[in-house]
Design a protein around this motif. Structure first.
Motif, short mmCIF file in Angstrom:
data_model
loop_
_atom_site.label_atom_id
_atom_site.label_comp_id
_atom_site.label_asym_id
_atom_site.label_seq_id
_atom_site.Cartn_x
_atom_site.Cartn_y
_atom_site.Cartn_z
N LEU A 94 0.77 -1.24 0.00
CA LEU A 94 0.00 0.00 0.00
C LEU A 94 0.81 1.30 0.00
O LEU A 94 0.29 2.34 -0.39
CB LEU A 94 -0.93 0.01 1.22
CG LEU A 94 -1.91 -1.15 1.32
CD1 LEU A 94 -2.66 -1.10 2.65
CD2 LEU A 94 -2.87 -1.13 0.15
N GLY A 148 4.22 3.92 -3.19
CA GLY A 148 4.17 5.23 -3.86
C GLY A 148 4.52 6.36 -2.92
O GLY A 148 5.22 7.30 -3.31
N LEU A 149 4.04 6.27 -1.68
CA LEU A 149 4.37 7.32 -0.71
C LEU A 149 5.87 7.31 -0.41
O LEU A 149 6.51 8.37 -0.39
CB LEU A 149 3.57 7.14 0.59
CG LEU A 149 3.93 8.12 1.71
CD1 LEU A 149 3.62 9.56 1.29
CD2 LEU A 149 3.20 7.76 2.99
N HIS A 205 7.73 8.87 -3.18
CA HIS A 205 7.53 10.32 -3.15
C HIS A 205 8.44 10.96 -2.09
O HIS A 205 9.10 11.97 -2.37
CB HIS A 205 6.07 10.64 -2.85
CG HIS A 205 5.75 12.09 -2.89
ND1 HIS A 205 5.24 12.69 -4.02
CD2 HIS A 205 5.89 13.06 -1.96
CE1 HIS A 205 5.08 13.99 -3.77
NE2 HIS A 205 5.46 14.23 -2.53
N ARG A 258 0.44 14.11 -2.76
CA ARG A 258 -0.28 13.16 -3.60
C ARG A 258 0.73 12.39 -4.44
O ARG A 258 1.21 12.87 -5.46
CB ARG A 258 -1.26 13.89 -4.51
CG ARG A 258 -2.17 12.94 -5.30
CD ARG A 258 -3.16 13.68 -6.17
NE ARG A 258 -2.56 14.41 -7.27
CZ ARG A 258 -2.20 13.87 -8.43
NH1 ARG A 258 -2.38 12.59 -8.64
NH2 ARG A 258 -1.68 14.61 -9.37
N PRO A 259 1.09 11.18 -3.98
CA PRO A 259 2.01 10.37 -4.78
C PRO A 259 1.44 10.09 -6.16
O PRO A 259 0.22 10.13 -6.36
CB PRO A 259 2.15 9.07 -3.97
CG PRO A 259 1.76 9.44 -2.58
CD PRO A 259 0.73 10.53 -2.73
N ARG A 260 2.32 9.81 -7.10
CA ARG A 260 1.88 9.47 -8.46
C ARG A 260 0.83 8.37 -8.43
O ARG A 260 0.88 7.48 -7.60
CB ARG A 260 3.08 8.96 -9.28
CG ARG A 260 3.67 10.04 -10.14
CD ARG A 260 4.83 9.55 -10.97
NE ARG A 260 4.39 8.65 -12.03
CZ ARG A 260 5.15 7.67 -12.49
NH1 ARG A 260 6.33 7.43 -11.96
NH2 ARG A 260 4.72 6.91 -13.47
N ARG A 261 -0.11 8.48 -9.30
CA ARG A 261 -1.20 7.52 -9.48
C ARG A 261 -2.23 7.55 -8.35
O ARG A 261 -3.10 6.70 -8.30
CB ARG A 261 -0.67 6.10 -9.68
CG ARG A 261 0.18 5.94 -10.91
CD ARG A 261 0.53 4.49 -11.17
NE ARG A 261 1.46 4.38 -12.25
CZ ARG A 261 2.76 4.16 -12.10
NH1 ARG A 261 3.27 3.99 -10.91
NH2 ARG A 261 3.54 4.09 -13.15
N HIS A 262 -2.11 8.48 -7.43
CA HIS A 262 -3.13 8.65 -6.40
C HIS A 262 -4.09 9.74 -6.88
O HIS A 262 -3.65 10.83 -7.22
CB HIS A 262 -2.52 9.07 -5.06
CG HIS A 262 -1.89 7.95 -4.31
ND1 HIS A 262 -2.28 7.61 -3.05
CD2 HIS A 262 -0.92 7.07 -4.63
CE1 HIS A 262 -1.56 6.60 -2.62
NE2 HIS A 262 -0.72 6.25 -3.57
N PRO A 263 -5.38 9.47 -6.88
CA PRO A 263 -6.32 10.46 -7.40
C PRO A 263 -6.49 11.68 -6.50
O PRO A 263 -6.87 12.74 -6.97
CB PRO A 263 -7.64 9.67 -7.52
CG PRO A 263 -7.49 8.53 -6.57
CD PRO A 263 -6.03 8.22 -6.51
N LEU A 281 -3.83 12.03 -0.13
CA LEU A 281 -4.17 11.30 1.09
C LEU A 281 -3.30 11.70 2.27
O LEU A 281 -3.62 11.40 3.41
CB LEU A 281 -4.01 9.79 0.87
CG LEU A 281 -4.88 9.17 -0.20
CD1 LEU A 281 -4.53 7.69 -0.38
CD2 LEU A 281 -6.35 9.32 0.16
N TYR A 282 -2.19 12.36 1.99
CA TYR A 282 -1.19 12.66 3.02
C TYR A 282 -0.92 14.16 3.05
O TYR A 282 -1.26 14.89 2.13
CB TYR A 282 0.12 11.91 2.71
CG TYR A 282 -0.10 10.46 2.38
CD1 TYR A 282 -0.33 9.53 3.39
CD2 TYR A 282 -0.08 10.00 1.06
CE1 TYR A 282 -0.55 8.20 3.09
CE2 TYR A 282 -0.31 8.68 0.75
CZ TYR A 282 -0.53 7.77 1.78
OH TYR A 282 -0.75 6.46 1.48
#
Length: 183
Positions: free
Chosen positions: A19, A22-23, A26, A166-171, A174-175
């Motif tokens: 999960l 990506g974060l 980033h 917003r990491p890549r590919r996150h719509p 979230l963080y």
């Protein structure tokens, strides 16, 4: 602060692999931009060492350190990193490092577990060298007012920021990231 047992640590490691990649990528990109060659870096709440693994792969010139409250998490990180980072069991409220030890202090997804945010921020400031940067990443919905107040008390207020991540590919973002620079 929550201390993860052996099973909880293994479970978290598996979830983080699926999960949070990506974060961590980033954050590693942010570290690339912020860290000077040869910088000493501390990952607070390092968990199983996923972020440090990214950093070591990308920036072998850095001097990475990680600290976590759970000895089980540190054991997982030691196995993953094979001696490529200095790792310690320790509490964010009483970090096991001397004053002015690090050029960059990063924490990812642990601030919401800190029982005394002000004390934790004071410790981050204590181990940060003059001119160093602290960057705290956590879920966007985490109340950050206490952390922002503590950062403004310890660092020049003009350098304190809260930004969506917003990491890549996150719509959606979230963080969020809280940053400050030591004088």
């Amino acid at each position: 602060m929550t201390t993860f047992g052996e099973k909880q640590s293994r479970d978290y490691d598996q979830r983080a692999t699926r999960l949070l990649g990506g974060l961590y990528r980033h954050i590693a990109t942010d570290i690339d931009a912020a860290a000077q060659p040869g910088a000493w870096m501390l990952d607070v709440g390092t968990g199983p060492g996923k972020l440090l693994e990214q950093v070591i792969t990308r920036r072998p010139d850095l001097r990475p350190h990680g600290v976590d409250l759970s000895p089980h998490m540190i054991a997982l990180a030691e196995a993953r990193l094979s001696g490529a980072a200095e790792l310690s069991v320790g509490d964010v409220g009483a970090l096991p490092y001397p004053d002015d030890s690090f050029d960059l202090v990063v924490s990812s997804l642990s601030m919401h577990e800190w029982p005394r945010v002000g004390q934790a921020i004071a410790e981050l400031a204590r181990v940060l060298r003059p001119g160093g940067v602290v960057a705290i990443y956590d879920f966007r919905f985490v109340r950050a007012a206490d952390a922002l107040d503590a950062l403004r008390r310890r660092f020049e207020a003009a350098t304190v920021r809260r930004e969506p991540v917003r990491p890549r590919r996150h719509p959606v973002a979230l963080y969020s990231r809280l940053t400050a620079r030591a004088a």
